[in-house]
Design an enzyme around this catalytic site. Sequence first.
Site, PDB file in Angstrom:
ATOM      1  N   ASP B   8      15.284  39.226  11.756  1.00 52.77           N
ATOM      2  CA  ASP B   8      14.448  39.207  11.232  1.00 52.77           C
ATOM      3  C   ASP B   8      13.895  37.720  10.474  1.00 52.77           C
ATOM      4  O   ASP B   8      14.649  37.483   9.029  1.00 52.77           O
ATOM      5  CB  ASP B   8      14.680  40.620  10.308  1.00 52.77           C
ATOM      6  CG  ASP B   8      13.837  41.109   9.389  1.00 52.77           C
ATOM      7  OD1 ASP B   8      12.088  39.963   9.025  1.00 52.77           O
ATOM      8  OD2 ASP B   8      13.875  41.305   8.425  1.00 52.77           O
ATOM      9  N   GLU B 171       7.888  44.901  13.043  1.00 55.09           N
ATOM     10  CA  GLU B 171       8.236  45.467  12.070  1.00 55.09           C
ATOM     11  C   GLU B 171       8.982  46.306  11.427  1.00 55.09           C
ATOM     12  O   GLU B 171      10.032  46.989  11.781  1.00 55.09           O
ATOM     13  CB  GLU B 171       8.951  44.096  10.598  1.00 55.09           C
ATOM     14  CG  GLU B 171       8.887  42.639  10.666  1.00 55.09           C
ATOM     15  CD  GLU B 171       8.332  41.594  10.130  1.00 55.09           C
ATOM     16  OE1 GLU B 171       7.297  42.599   8.873  1.00 55.09           O
ATOM     17  OE2 GLU B 171       8.455  40.682   9.681  1.00 55.09           O
TER      18      GLU B 171
END
Lengths: 270, 615
Positions: B8, B171
């Site tokens: 991430d 995401e």
Amino acid sequence: MGEVRRPFFLPGGGAPLPNHEEFPSRLFDLAGQDHPIMSAPSTTAATSITCGNCSAATGGAHFCPACGKIQPLPPGTDYFAFFGLQRKLALDLPELERRFHSLSWRLHPDNFMRASELERQLSLDRSSQLNDAYRTLRDPVARVEYMLGLAGMRKEGQKKQQAPPELLEEVFELNESLDRLREARESGENAAETAGLRGKLEAAQQKFESSLADADQELTQVSAQWDRALDSGTDDATKKKLMERMNSILNRRSYIRNLVESTQKVLAGT
Amino acid sequence: MGRTVGIDLGTTYSLIAYQDKLEGAPKCIPGPYGTPLCPSVVSVDADGAIVAGEAARRRLLTQPERTIYSVKRLMGRGPADVQEELKIFPFRIDPGSTNVIRVRLGDRVFTPPEISAFILRELKSWAEDYFQDSVDRAVITVPAYFNDAQRQATRDAGRLAGLEVLRLVNEPTAAALAYGLHEQKRGRVAVYDFGGGTFDISILKLVSTTDGDIYQVLSTNGDTHLGGDDIDNTLQSVARGEISAQGVDLATHPETVQELRKALIAAKHELSEAGKTTVKFALPNGAVYFREITRAEYDGWIRPIVERTMAPVRQALADAKLASAEIEEVVLVGGSTRVPLVRRTVTEFFGRRPHAELNPDEVVALGAAVQAGILEGGVKDMLLLDVTPLSLGIETMGGVVAKIIPRNSTIPASAQELFTTGVENQTGIDIHVLQGERELAKDCRSLARFQLKVPPGPPGLARIEVKFLIDASGILQVSARDLRAGKQHSIEVLPSYGLDDAEVERILEESIEYAEQDFSERQLIEARNEAEIMLHATEKALAREQVEAPGELPADELRALDGAVAALREALAGADYKRIRAFVDVLNQATMPLAERMMNRALSTVFEGKRLDEV
């Protein structure tokens, strides 16, 4: 260096998209090959297609029946055939979704991460075709438009926005209201007049929306006639007439939809 | 082949995770400070050395002009795009920037993908230390609303960090994967992802099929420049206004500005827990800025920011053809969803309590690890079907954009267009590819321009079919075929923003001199050091044993020791760090009885002559 020009679009080469009629500059159609679909074959006449890996006949299947390798898209495969469906306009949507999911499991690039470069490319081609096909077929209007495109019925001259006569009066009035609204805004806010015009626009909007619903209903009816014509083996002349009717409904619908959208925009701005 | 990880790459923090094969669950990897959160901060030393992560964050206070944060805001953007950010963020854009932004850090200049690559390298080294193995492939997450240029920039960053980027995953979708795995959810789910610098909303349908679970994204929307940063900036502008009213101008004190920012972020965190907080801040002139902030006052300041998230939410629902009441689960992701006003706003809108069981900071990285597991073949019963967030179009006459792939199309998605010439002896057709929802090209995002070369001839003779394909990472690929010649038509697509391949190659070559040591080489050096220490210690112990207790060492023990020493020396002559480590362990085991006896002897010497009760 020679002269470089803006592109001309020839939409007949690709899959017709739902919004094509909104871009008149793209209606320059030279491709226009007529597809022999009047008798509605459900799978491609692709018996001569063979597997690039093992040379077995694949019949245009997604995977080779002999060695199981993913196959290139044969030219001329249509969206209906991709799902193993007849070119009928009434579709069982839950069943279409089930097939979409099942094919997604098999064709998605996730499954080909360790495969050869060629197979990865084929997976990309097939899975994008799957997604394009599902996007088109699940929408009843796009579905009709696509079917007509396959039949060579949505070419230049046959594909344009047509103002329905029964709406002409409303359209004139709408244009007048829009002009006055613009003036009212430019000359400073005249609250009373703006509100009045807004009311008129809303009334027009309602009328357009109901016309849109009428067009949709009519399209559904003619689509059903088309499916019945296919089942009963009706002659080509009758089928052609049905397609012309659907084409004209689409043209009308596209005009009305533009009206709805532009009125919505103006209303949102007031 | 090394390991595959999920990353991430966040605006404020970045994380790295992997799919644990034994437990069948994703896990975040902690860094040297014990936390899996790696600050997305990069700093350059006076001697040109680069640090990333916590060490760089500490330098924000001491060397702000050599340190950069929130670089994600610059990814895939041109200098003209970031004028607004420059008013708020202390980015030093190099005046020589043309289509790619170049940022000045100390006396060096970097592109945003290079800076992001330093963060990725830091994370990669965490994972390599953790696995004691190399890491060479990754799934990296991006905001769902990232356009093609922003995605390409992210992929370039991965490449520059020595990672093969297997896939970019949105995401919110990654978060849904992690949640789905955790909770066995079904039905229609809204993921509200409010991070440090970006906001995304995705509407998904979770379906069980006989093959496994499908996570099908129905629609997505967002704002790639809306996040917790904006809350920080609001707090800062309030505080700086009040400080200048006290007669102190912070513009000449960049270090103090960073300290103030830190203090206000701490206040923001407190206001997520408590009804009020107090900021006490020493000013350069010796005075103190003292400010009590109540939750109500804070909510008033940030309400416009939170409200800005709701338009994308409404649009995403409309595109999915769903009403808010038809959403069965709402999932909160991203650090900014800790803000109470955000939670309240979301709860009221959907009329249900959102899920926040999983750590909102970690859930995206966990989802990326799940997708990495899927691509490695370890996770077989999950499939993600994502969409492209923005419509793809081409410019036609009059500057109007013809949409060829509508937004929210499931990816991969494609469109074919046939092109021809319009005038006699035209030699090329210019094609301009755009992304966005507006009607005119000038209002959309330019992705690329290219020219199809055509042989001279009468107008309309050429037939060139161009295929536009958006791949599973949401990145555009263009190919062309000359239908008359029946062959592939070569085209060179020049990105409107970002680096072209040659530039990435050049940076890669240049970066070698700065790159950290190759992993296995570093491991080998460490293993050899360990082995040398162990051999030396063994020798010393044996010599001492002969002096202190001659003849006491059992023959079989001595044989085992000699064997272990010889084996380790032999391994040491090679270059296999794993083998060296293994024989270090063997020798370690063999010396245990000896070490134990020596310890006992030492103890008895110490206690000699003492009564038991004295011990």
